[in-house]
Enzyme design. Structure first.
Site, PDB file in Angstrom:
ATOM      1  N   ASP A 171       0.801  -1.180   0.030  1.00 52.12           N
ATOM      2  CA  ASP A 171       0.184  -0.068   0.091  1.00 52.12           C
ATOM      3  C   ASP A 171       0.816   1.291  -0.003  1.00 52.12           C
ATOM      4  OD1 ASP A 171       0.790  -1.234   2.548  1.00 52.12           O
ATOM      5  OD2 ASP A 171      -0.584  -0.011   3.407  1.00 52.12           O
ATOM      6  N   GLU A 188      12.765   1.066   6.969  1.00 50.71           N
ATOM      7  CA  GLU A 188      11.858   0.296   6.568  1.00 50.71           C
ATOM      8  C   GLU A 188      11.942  -0.036   4.962  1.00 50.71           C
ATOM      9  OE1 GLU A 188       8.816   3.049   5.936  1.00 50.71           O
ATOM     10  OE2 GLU A 188       7.138   1.534   6.386  1.00 50.71           O
TER      11      GLU A 188
HETATM   12  O1  LIG Z   1      -0.893   3.243   8.141  1.00 54.33           O
HETATM   13  C1  LIG Z   1      -0.665   2.857   6.493  1.00 54.33           C
HETATM   14  C2  LIG Z   1      -0.496   1.581   6.313  1.00 54.33           C
HETATM   15  O2  LIG Z   1       0.782   1.137   7.298  1.00 54.33           O
HETATM   16  C3  LIG Z   1       0.977  -0.238   7.042  1.00 54.33           C
HETATM   17  O3  LIG Z   1       1.912  -0.552   6.114  1.00 54.33           O
HETATM   18  C4  LIG Z   1       3.210  -0.451   5.868  1.00 54.33           C
HETATM   19  O4  LIG Z   1       3.630  -0.891   6.998  1.00 54.33           O
HETATM   20  C5  LIG Z   1       3.567  -2.413   7.367  1.00 54.33           C
HETATM   21  C6  LIG Z   1       4.398  -2.455   8.487  1.00 54.33           C
HETATM   22  O5  LIG Z   1       5.803  -2.425   8.178  1.00 54.33           O
HETATM   23  C7  LIG Z   1       3.962  -3.264   6.265  1.00 54.33           C
HETATM   24  O6  LIG Z   1       3.531  -4.511   6.513  1.00 54.33           O
HETATM   25  C8  LIG Z   1       3.057  -2.678   4.820  1.00 54.33           C
HETATM   26  O7  LIG Z   1       3.734  -3.393   3.941  1.00 54.33           O
HETATM   27  C9  LIG Z   1       3.547  -1.407   4.609  1.00 54.33           C
HETATM   28  O8  LIG Z   1       2.972  -0.923   3.402  1.00 54.33           O
HETATM   29  C10 LIG Z   1      -0.186  -1.161   7.243  1.00 54.33           C
HETATM   30  O9  LIG Z   1       0.136  -2.453   7.039  1.00 54.33           O
HETATM   31  C11 LIG Z   1      -1.187  -0.758   6.414  1.00 54.33           C
HETATM   32  O10 LIG Z   1      -2.436  -1.534   6.533  1.00 54.33           O
HETATM   33  C12 LIG Z   1      -1.624   0.847   6.507  1.00 54.33           C
HETATM   34  O11 LIG Z   1      -2.541   1.071   5.866  1.00 54.33           O
END
Ligand SMILES: OC[C@H]1O[C@H](O[C@H]2O[C@H](CO)[C@@H](O)[C@H](O)[C@H]2O)[C@H](O)[C@@H](O)[C@@H]1O
Length: 579
Positions: free
Chosen positions: A305, A503
């Site tokens: 996302d 990240e």
């Molecule tokens: O708050 C926005 C989004 O944040 C997360 O996504 C991102 O971080 C996660 C943790 O590292 C990772 O799993 C994901 O691939 C990243 O894009 C969350 O998972 C999203 O649902 C949220 O909308």
């Protein structure tokens, strides 16, 4: 298993859906933009029970003619919520070791020191829930789990599903088997209670999961420990999760039953509520807005996302923006490959248990998925697997790192290995994927979204590199090692510059970190650390010998002689010229 069967009931996790998942309170507070990061509010603890909070909020709304000021809302939040994160205590893993044996695999002293520092970071990322979460879960958005966890870091202060695969592998390489097992058992307990594993450890992720890697985690644990019984005992839960994914994500395409990423909740993402409402302004009707929210959340389920990977515009191409998200209409290579892998592993675990019928059942499921992957997703012309656009009934011929995911899980006929290796290597050549000093970018399209060019992410780097290694042909193995070494060196450069693990990174810049998307780049960082620890363990000796076109040994000797500033310049040049 007495688990609830689907996501429709999951807003009842902790019994506080009307605070954290949907409803007027959530909408009113998130739209007031009280916090820089929308995630802050939904991570805060309630001071009063949900019912009392809702009652008093209603009184506030009535008293303010349903248009409270920003100050009224700020006061309400201050009175009724505690700061985020109070439910989590820093936790030093009890099985943490100062000198895990992976360090012995690293010859270069600076890289060894770095490995030691990465091993130390597990202590910064360890979190334990305080006892009150278990006693009064309705006061919290955190999903209670029995064991402590390693979090990704930064704004991500709870567990994340797919992140945990690479975290767990890193823990296993760091000889922290108890912590790894505890995290896997948490996921199993969640499947038993909720029916599936949400995106992350918060109730507001109630309608979506993430790429299904629990079975892969169990496989990793068993490979490290030889504890076959652990896999055998996990089978009921693993089957349940597999069936959940298949039953809730299936589409029929070209006569095959394949899966798409698909969220099942309503409304905007609670943790990015205002952002979603703003992009939904491009749509006129409530139905179209709701569809847009679904596309956003389904993209979040994919873990990517957001990305042009999920854009389909009116011409059927990937040019566009978030309004063009059509995640639910794109058959993804990675998800179907992971499901194939799950079925294969479940069959393997049944074989260990001596249950031939079940083994055969899951082998059949794997073969059915494999046939679909071959017929729908393999593209002879491109020489690679491609996502499939169900709206325009055509393959999406755009590079995404996940196009190579079948290599990682061996979702192809092994007798075709030579042919696939040649095709994929020429696909890599055609897309010039070896020209980027900072790693293989997630896509080649620059949209400003965080899962697009030039960002490069550890988990995808891992899937590509290990996938090429799996092919086991000389050329694929050589490229795999070259990319693994490049990734380690580039992460090392970023670390020596700022003492952070990021990240996401930047494919265009050796040692550069990523950016874009809806929040600033985060540091910590679980999956990045996990991948580096694994590759230091696997390639630590070659890295010191300078193989693969320039080595960290060169960087190290320069560090001691001319200092960090000169190293920065040299490494930047080296990143372009040598690596
Ligand atoms: O708050 C926005 C989004 O944040 C997360 O996504 C991102 O971080 C996660 C943790 O590292 C990772 O799993 C994901 O691939 C990243 O894009 C969350 O998972 C999203 O649902 C949220 O909308």
């Amino acid at each position: 298993m007495a688990a609830q069967t689907g996501p429709t009931t999951n807003h009842k996790i902790n019994g506080n859906g009307q605070i954290y998942c949907y409803g007027e309170l959530l909408k009113t507070i998130q739209m007031a933009k009280l916090f820089e990061d929308s995630k802050t509010f939904v991570d805060m603890k309630l001071k009063q029970a949900p019912a009392k909070t809702l009652e008093d909020f209603e009184l506030l709304m009535e008293s303010k003619n349903r248009t409270p000021s920003r100050e009224d809302l700020q006061k309400f939040v201050d009175d009724y919520f505690s700061p985020k994160g109070t439910e989590l205590e820093l936790w030093t893993p009890t099985d943490w070791k100062a000198n895990p044996s992976f360090l012995d695999q690293i010859t270069d002293p600076d890289l060894k020191q770095w490995g030691q520092e990465l091993n130390n970071i597990w202590k910064d990322l360890g979190r334990k829930m305080n006892d009150d979460v278990l006693k009064n879960p309705e006061y919290y958005s955190i999903i209670p789990v029995p064991n402590p966890v390693i979090i990704p870091g930064g704004r991500f202060i709870e567990f994340y599903y797919w992140d945990s695969y690479w975290i767990i592998r890193g823990l296993l390489h760091s000889e922290m088997q108890d912590t790894a097992r505890g995290m896997i058992e948490n996921f199993m307990s969640i499947v038993q209670r909720i029916g599936f594993i949400p995106n992350g450890g918060r109730v507001y992720y109630w309608g979506r999961s993430q790429p299904p890697l629990l079975t892969g985690m169990v496989k990793s644990y068993v490979d490290f420990t030889n504890d076959d019984l652990f896999a055998i005992n996990a089978l009921e839960v693993l089957e349940h999760e597999f069936e959940y994914f298949v039953n809730n994500h299936s589409v029929q395409v070209k006569g095959h039953n394949l899966a798409v990423y698909r969220d099942s909740s309503t409304g905007p993402r609670p943790e990015s509520y205002r952002e979603d409402v703003e992009t939904a302004e491009n749509f006129d009707t409530p139905e179209a807005k709701e569809d847009h929210y679904s596309e956003l959340k389904s993209a979040a389920e994919s873990g990517m996302d957001f990305s042009s990977r999920w854009f389909i515009n009116e011409n059927g191409t990937n040019v566009g923006n978030l309004s063009n998200l059509r995640t639910r209409s794109i058959v993804p290579v990675d998800l179907n490959s992971f499901l194939y892998w799950n079925a294969k592993l479940i069959a393997e675990f049944h074989a260990k248990a001596g249950n031939v019928d079940k083994m055969t059942e899951y082998e059949k499921k794997a073969q059915t998925l494999l046939q679909g992957i071959q017929d729908v997703l393999w593209n002879e012309e491109a020489g690679c697997w491609l996502d499939y656009d169900m709206i325009n009934e055509k393959p999406r011929d755009y590079f995404v790192s996940t196009n190579l995911a079948p290599l990682f899980v061996k979702a192809y006929n092994i007798s075709d290995t030579e042919k696939i290796s040649a095709s994929v290597l020429s696909y890599i050549e055609k897309n010039k994927l070896d020209t980027f000093p900072g790693g293989v970018p997630n896509t080649l399209y620059h949209t400003g979204e965080q899962w697009d060019f030039p960002n490069v992410w550890a988990p995808m780097q891992y899937i590509v590199v290990e996938g090429l290694a799996n092919l086991n042909t000389p050329a694929a193995k050589e490229l795999s090692k070259k990319w693994a070494l490049r990734w380690v060196k580039s992460n090392f450069k970023a670390y020596t510059d700022n003492f952070h693990m990021y990240e996401k990174y930047n494919a265009e810049e050796f040692g550069g970190h990523g950016g874009g998307g809806e929040y600033g780049v985060q540091t910590g960082f679980g999956w990045s650390n996990g991948v580096i620890i694994e590759w230091l363990s696997k390639h630590g000796r070659e890295l010191s010998e300078g193989s693969g076109g320039g080595g960290a040994g060169t960087t190290k000797s320069l560090i001691s002689v001319v200092g960090v500033a000169a190293v920065t310049i040299v490494a930047l040049i080296a990143g372009r010229v040598l690596w």
